[in-house]
Design a protein around this motif. Structure first.
Motif, short mmCIF file in Angstrom:
data_model
loop_
_atom_site.label_atom_id
_atom_site.label_comp_id
_atom_site.label_asym_id
_atom_site.label_seq_id
_atom_site.Cartn_x
_atom_site.Cartn_y
_atom_site.Cartn_z
N THR A 158 0.34 11.69 17.59
CA THR A 158 -0.64 11.62 16.51
C THR A 158 0.01 11.09 15.23
OG1 THR A 158 -1.94 13.44 17.42
CG2 THR A 158 -2.21 12.96 15.07
N ARG A 159 1.19 11.60 14.93
CA ARG A 159 1.90 11.15 13.72
C ARG A 159 2.23 9.67 13.82
NH1 ARG A 159 4.73 13.86 9.69
NH2 ARG A 159 6.32 12.61 8.65
N GLN A 160 2.69 9.22 14.98
CA GLN A 160 3.02 7.81 15.17
C GLN A 160 1.78 6.94 15.02
OE1 GLN A 160 4.68 6.92 19.03
NE2 GLN A 160 5.58 5.00 18.33
N ALA A 161 0.65 7.40 15.58
CA ALA A 161 -0.59 6.64 15.46
C ALA A 161 -1.04 6.53 14.00
CB ALA A 161 -1.68 7.30 16.30
N ALA B 64 2.27 10.13 0.57
CA ALA B 64 3.17 10.62 1.63
C ALA B 64 3.14 9.68 2.83
CB ALA B 64 2.77 12.03 2.04
N LEU B 65 1.96 9.16 3.16
CA LEU B 65 1.86 8.19 4.25
C LEU B 65 2.59 6.91 3.90
CD1 LEU B 65 -1.74 8.24 5.76
CD2 LEU B 65 0.41 8.01 7.02
N ALA B 66 2.44 6.45 2.67
CA ALA B 66 3.11 5.23 2.26
C ALA B 66 4.62 5.38 2.30
CB ALA B 66 2.66 4.83 0.85
N VAL B 67 5.12 6.52 1.86
CA VAL B 67 6.56 6.78 1.91
C VAL B 67 7.05 6.76 3.35
CG1 VAL B 67 8.33 8.55 1.50
CG2 VAL B 67 6.64 8.05 -0.27
N GLU B 68 6.27 7.33 4.26
CA GLU B 68 6.65 7.34 5.68
C GLU B 68 6.64 5.95 6.26
OE1 GLU B 68 7.98 8.57 9.30
OE2 GLU B 68 7.96 9.64 7.39
N VAL B 69 5.68 5.11 5.88
CA VAL B 69 5.66 3.73 6.36
C VAL B 69 6.89 2.98 5.86
CG1 VAL B 69 4.45 1.52 6.16
CG2 VAL B 69 3.15 3.60 6.62
N GLU B 70 7.24 3.16 4.60
CA GLU B 70 8.44 2.52 4.06
C GLU B 70 9.69 3.01 4.80
OE1 GLU B 70 8.45 1.25 -0.37
OE2 GLU B 70 7.64 3.28 -0.33
#
Length: 204
Positions: free
Chosen positions: A10-13, A55-61
């Motif tokens: 789910t997190r990866q998706a 938080a999502l953006a930081v994880e994508v980076e």
């Protein structure tokens, strides 16, 4: 174990869906409901993993950075020198930008003016480029008087610009742009420019 595996998927998706959304729409216009729909998960599941859009953006980076670090690790053993590694990696980055939406989104997010915390990825990339140029200077590859800091600024500006153009439309840019960039740069940069003539930017 099954629950942990489901949570990881789910997190990866969510990260992949967020990267697609950020790459397509930019940070400001992207919304959590759009990302959750794209990922095929509920809003509750999204908030369980990520409290907010930043938080999502930081994880994508972070995911983009890890992809590039893996690519660098793969290229390092075959690189004849620090400058050779830098040239090869910049070419490979353009390939990744056309095939890996997470890398593409990572660069776009890092220079997005609507983000307060968007400089981390670009700063990491500048640090890595500067380290390779300092290594090249130590190894005697740079011409006398060449400043690693100034060259790093130019290389980072060019590569980030290439990546942003890829995010805007991948058909506008290609790995050959990196080759043309280095063809122009190397005669001014290195004490031994002949060593890099005809260098394949994506050695396998």
């Amino acid at each position: 174990m099954v629950k942990q595996l489901r949570a990881a998927r789910t997190r990866q998706a969510l990260v992949h869906a967020a990267a697609e959304t950020f790459a397509d729409d930019g940070y400001a216009l992207s919304s959590l409901p759009a990302i959750s729909r794209r990922a095929g998960v509920s809003a509750g599941a999204l908030h369980f993993h990520f409290p907010n859009k930043d938080a999502l953006a930081v994880e994508v980076e972070g995911a983009a950075r890890r992809s590039i670090e893996r690519m660098v690790a793969d290229r390092r053993p075959s690189a004849a020198s620090a400058l050779h590694l830098l040239i090869t990696v910049t070419g490979d980055l353009l390939v990744m930008a056309t095939t890996d939406v997470v890398v593409r989104a990572g660069f776009k997010l890092s220079v997005d003016p609507s983000r307060k915390n968007g400089a981390g990825f670009a700063c990491w990339w500048r640090t890595w480029v500067r380290e390779q140029l300092l290594r090249a200077q130590h190894q005697g590859e740079l011409a006398e008087g060449v400043s690693p800091d100034r060259v790093a600024a130019v290389v980072v500006a060019a590569t980030v610009g290439f990546e942003v153009l890829c995010a805007a439309g991948c058909d506008r840019i290609s790995p050959q742009h990196a080759e043309h960039f280095w063809t122009l740069m190397l005669p001014q940069l290195t004490a031994h420019s002949g060593e890099f003539a005809g260098l394949a930017l994506s050695d396998s």
